[in-house]
Every structure is written in C-alpha cells, then in structure tokens.
Scaffold this motif. Structure first.
Motif, short mmCIF file in Angstrom:
data_model
loop_
_atom_site.label_atom_id
_atom_site.label_comp_id
_atom_site.label_asym_id
_atom_site.label_seq_id
_atom_site.Cartn_x
_atom_site.Cartn_y
_atom_site.Cartn_z
N ASP A 1 0.81 -1.22 0.00
CA ASP A 1 0.00 0.00 0.00
C ASP A 1 0.84 1.27 0.00
OD1 ASP A 1 -2.25 -1.68 0.20
OD2 ASP A 1 -1.96 -1.81 2.36
N ASN B 1 -4.68 -10.77 -3.83
CA ASN B 1 -4.49 -10.07 -2.54
C ASN B 1 -4.05 -8.63 -2.77
OD1 ASN B 1 -2.07 -11.11 -3.57
ND2 ASN B 1 -1.19 -11.60 -1.58
N VAL C 1 -2.63 -13.70 11.26
CA VAL C 1 -1.94 -12.95 10.20
C VAL C 1 -2.86 -11.90 9.60
CG1 VAL C 1 -0.72 -13.17 8.00
CG2 VAL C 1 -0.47 -14.94 9.73
N THR D 1 -5.84 -11.66 3.44
CA THR D 1 -6.91 -11.06 2.65
C THR D 1 -8.00 -12.08 2.30
OG1 THR D 1 -5.71 -11.52 0.60
CG2 THR D 1 -5.30 -9.38 1.61
N THR E 1 3.00 -12.34 3.78
CA THR E 1 2.31 -13.04 2.71
C THR E 1 3.16 -14.25 2.33
OG1 THR E 1 1.16 -12.73 0.60
CG2 THR E 1 3.32 -11.66 0.81
N ARG F 1 0.15 -0.75 7.78
CA ARG F 1 0.03 -2.16 7.45
C ARG F 1 -1.38 -2.65 7.80
NH1 ARG F 1 2.63 -7.41 9.30
NH2 ARG F 1 0.84 -7.96 8.05
N VAL F 2 -1.83 -3.67 7.07
CA VAL F 2 -3.10 -4.32 7.40
C VAL F 2 -2.80 -5.70 7.94
CG1 VAL F 2 -5.24 -3.60 6.29
CG2 VAL F 2 -3.33 -4.32 4.87
P1 IMP Z 1 -2.26 -12.83 2.24
O1 IMP Z 1 -1.34 -12.25 1.22
O2 IMP Z 1 -3.72 -12.68 1.89
O3 IMP Z 1 -1.91 -14.23 2.60
O4 IMP Z 1 -2.09 -11.97 3.57
C1 IMP Z 1 -0.91 -12.01 4.37
C2 IMP Z 1 -0.60 -10.66 4.99
O5 IMP Z 1 -0.21 -9.75 3.97
C3 IMP Z 1 -1.78 -10.00 5.70
O6 IMP Z 1 -1.30 -9.29 6.81
C4 IMP Z 1 -2.34 -9.06 4.64
O7 IMP Z 1 -3.05 -7.98 5.21
C5 IMP Z 1 -1.06 -8.61 3.95
N1 IMP Z 1 -1.27 -8.24 2.55
C6 IMP Z 1 -1.44 -9.07 1.50
N2 IMP Z 1 -1.54 -8.40 0.37
C7 IMP Z 1 -1.42 -7.10 0.67
C8 IMP Z 1 -1.40 -5.91 -0.12
O8 IMP Z 1 -1.51 -5.90 -1.34
N3 IMP Z 1 -1.26 -4.74 0.58
C9 IMP Z 1 -1.09 -4.72 1.92
N4 IMP Z 1 -1.09 -5.80 2.69
C10 IMP Z 1 -1.24 -6.99 2.07
#
Ligand code: IMP
Ligand code: MG
Length: 453
Positions: free
Chosen positions: A24, A49, A135, A138, A256, A289-290
C-alpha cells in the motif's frame, strides 16, 4: 515518454518497482506512470491479494491480478509464473475495467490456480486457539495456494487443458479437505463443491478469458525478446505487497506467502536476475500495514493514536482489496535501512507527502517523527538499528525517535522537487541519507499527473 521514463536505464532497458514497507505504498500509481513508457509490464508474485489503485481522467481503477500496463494501449501485460490466479475473479476484474483496459494480457501457463477450496481454508485457518485473527490475510486463498504448489498438488493454469485435469483436481481436493479437517472446519458440501464442478467453472472462466483476448502463453520468451540488448523495448516489473510482507524477508509469521523483494523477480518470471537493470523502491512518507499483530508493528506503537486516526482519515488508509482500516505509524528506520539493503535500490519514490501537509494544516501536529531504532527490554543492550527477520518484534519496544518540522504548504500542484517547501526538502534528504540512495521522485497526490521529479 512519461515523467519517469528515464528510469528505464541500463543494457536491457528494464526497471522494477518494489514495495519498501508493508504494501500500500502507492506502487500502482508509480507503476502506472512508468508503464506509460513501457512495452511490457510483468507481475512476478502474489495474486488477487494485491490492490493497485490508479486514478486518471476523473476515474479510479483498482487492479488485483493485472499489471497496471493494462491502462496503456500497445502494452503487453504478463502475469508471471510466480503468481497465483483466481480465474473467475480475473474475469470480473477485466470486466470491471471496461474500456479503460487497453493493453493485452498474457497469463503464464506455469502460474498457479487458486480454487474455491483454497479460499475456504484461507478463511478458516487464520485464527489462534482463542479465535483471534493471527496474520489477518486477505482471504483470497493466496497462502493455501502457494502451500499446495510447494506440496506439488496444485494445478497450474496450463494443467486445466490436460485430459487428466479432473484427476489432478481430485488430489488437490483431498489435500484441501485434509487441511480443512486439521483446522476443525465444518465441511459444508455447498461450499466444498466437488472437483468436477470446480473443473467446469475453471474451464468456463478460461474460455471467458479467451473471449476477452487473454492469451495463455509462457511469459519468459516474451520478456526475453524485449530484454535483448539490441532491442529498444522497455520492460517494467511490477511488485505487489512489500518487502516487510515477504515470506522470508518480512516479519514472519505476519507475512504473505510470496517474495515481493527484488530477489523474487527472476524466479517469478523465470528469467535471469541479470536482466533487471534497476530497482526502484516505492515508500510512503509514513508507514501502514493491514493485519498482523499490533505489538509487532513498532512504528505504530511509536505514534500517538490520535495522529494515527487523523492520517488514516486524511490518507484514506483502508485496504484497496478488503476495505479494512490500516494500522498507521511513523517511518520505521530499522525497516527502511533493511529494505534498502535487501533490495539494493537504485532510487526511491516517496508517496503521500500531501497527506502529511494536510495533517499539518488540519491538526496541531507540528512534527514528523522517524523511529530511529528498536530496543530490547534488557537494559544495557545496544539499540537495534536494522530490522532482521528473526527478531521477536513483539518482545521489543520502539526506541528513540527523531523529529523534523511538518510542512503545511499545498504540494499537490508541485511538479519539481526543487520547488518543495523547505521542511519537505529536509525530510526527503534525510530519507535518502538513511537509505543510502536517491529520491527519484515524490508523489504529491493520487492522480497520474501528481508527481514531482
Ligand atoms: P495474504 O497475502 O492474503 O496471505 O495476507 C498475508 C498478509 O499480507 C496479511 O497481513 C495481509 O493484510 C497482507 N497483505 C497481503 N496483500 C497485501 C497488499 O496488497 N497490501 C497490503 N497488505 C497486504
Ligand atoms: Mg494495496
């Protein structure tokens, strides 16, 4: 040529955009400006994601799988073999763009297919014993899909055309079901649709993609042809997420499941690392951060809650994919120095400096802070000046901070860095010094034009 066209410099005329922080950072916008000068744009990791926002002609567009080169005519957009693809979601994504989609799209047949089962186990897995989100993924099925690829049970996009695709999907189904059982999920048969139905849906989506002129074709030969030193084509590699979310580089386990750092480009496009001429980091003037734990987000702990709320509101800090509010913090010195080291940036683009200007105008905040180091709780231990993946961030505390005056001038119309207000100029010089690289450009607003070089 666009305002950043000069960044395609080197024998192969290639350039990569990498997220410096936790995603982001505004990579979508910067990649879009660069894409204006590019012939090929490739994604090397991640999938739906990601959420890359691009604003032009009064419209706002968000891509998830697609490289932002789709907004530029005569650009070839490659979804590389390191990506994970939700084919049905991709159809929707393309349709949502309408006539704004201009460039052509290629999916590498070696990219991995996300199935509805992967999405289900992603949503079911992400909790600890107390039901607390760990974690905060998304929920797009990203982690389980990469895990199944590593376990050699995943299907690649090209596998869907095979005669034995049904058998392969049955194996994958069994793997997903056993994962779901291990997580004590209830196996709702309406949700856990049988492999034969999933195959029909996936092949249907593939047909729809072909109707939208999407080609299924290895990305490497396309890239290699453009990267030849005797060819003048420009290639942009578009990263998703950010360094601190890297599976190995980031603060595991709050990461991620792919490699968003420069090191991942070659593997995720199946090309030689030597083909990437320049790596540009994109970083926000503050940190967000999310997901992940609050304790591990040390720069967020260094920021006053009130300030974080103001920045979240002014900067619209809500996830482009999930809409979740993002945690907000000051710049994180140890993380920035670390990101600079692991990526070897040839320059950084600093984004959202207009948000801090607005903060300066709307509130009584007078300073921009910078978290200089982390401290362990053992008195007498040296301050930690560089992040390290095995640090137990939750057991640390934010250390000393440095402050510099905030800027309050309207910067959105600024197009030249040497016209920046003095406090902003000092801030950018400080960032460059900390990261031992140049500031290549400053983003001063959401629109394509809002860039100062
Ligand atoms: P995942 O990629 O959905 O497995 O998420 C793993 C971690 O990465 C989580 O904390 C998400 O919020 C973060 N995340 C995944 N993709 C993004 C993105 O594009 N922007 C910001 N955070 C992300
Ligand atoms: Mg995003």
């Amino acid at each position: 040529m666009s305002r950043l066209g000069h960044l395609f410099e080197g024998p192969h005329r290639s350039c990569a955009v990498v997220g410096v922080q936790w995603g982001d950072e505004g990579k979508g916008k910067i990649a879009d400006i660069l894409a204006d000068s590019a012939d090929v744009v490739a994604r090397w990791q991640g999938g739906p994601n990601a959420g890359h926002t691009v604003c032009f002609d009064g419209g706002e567009y968000v891509t998830h799988h697609l490289p932002v080169g789709v907004f530029h005519a005569e650009t070839t957009n490659v979804i590389g073999c390191g990506c994970v693809v939700d084919l049905e979601a991709l159809v929707e994504e393309i349709e949502s763009l309408g006539p704004a989609k201009q460039g052509s799209i290629v999916i590498d047949p070696n990219a991995t297919v996300i199935t509805p089962w992967h999405r289900l186990i992603d949503a079911g897995h992400d909790e600890d014993e107390e039901g607390e989100d760990i974690v905060g993924t998304t929920n797009r099925g990203i982690g389980p899909t990469y895990a199944s690829r590593a376990s050699r049970v995943a299907l690649r996009v090209g596998d869907l055309m095979r005669d034995d695709a049904g058998l392969m999907l049955e194996r994958l189904f069994d793997w997903c079901v056993s994962r779901a059982r291990a997580d004590d999920m209830t196996l709702d048969p309406d949700a856990f649709v049988p492999p034969s139905d999933v195959l029909r849906h996936l092949r249907g989506a593939l047909d729809e993609l072909k109707d939208h002129d999407v080609r299924i074709e290895p990305g490497a030969p396309i890239l290699e042809a453009s990267l030849r030193t005797d060819v003048a084509d420009r290639v942009l590699f578009e990263g998703a997420q950010g360094t601190m979310l890297g599976l190995r580089a980031g603060n595991y386990p709050y990461v991620t499941s792919s490699t968003p750092t420069a090191a991942g480009i070659a593997a995720g496009c199946n090309i030689s690392p030597g083909r990437v001429d320049r790596t540009i980091g994109v970083m926000k003037a503050y940190t967000t951060r999310v997901g992940g734990s609050d304790e591990a987000f040390l720069c967020g702990r260094a920021m006053d809650d009130y300030v974080a709320e103001q920045i979240r509101d002014i900067g619209g800090e809500y996830g482009a994919t999930t809409g979740r509010p993002r945690k907000v913090g000051w710049l994180d010195g140890p993380a920035l120095r670390y990101a600079a080291r692991v990526n070897g940036f040839d320059g950084v683009v600093v984004t959202k400096v207009d948000v801090l200007a607005e903060l300066g105008r709307q509130t009584d905040v007078e300073h921009v802070d910078f978290l200089d180091d982390y401290r362990s709780n053992d008195a007498g231990e040296e301050p930690i000046c560089t992040f390290e993946p095995t640090l137990d961030a939750e057991a640390l505390t934010p250390g000393s901070t440095r402050s510099s005056p905030i800027w309050t001038e309207e910067v959105r119309t600024m197009r030249r860095r040497d016209r920046a207000p003095e406090p902003l100029r000092a801030f950018l010089d400080f960032v460059a010094e900390q990261m031992e690289t140049d500031v290549a450009a400053v983003s001063v607003g959401p629109d394509r034009e809002a860039i100062a070089t």
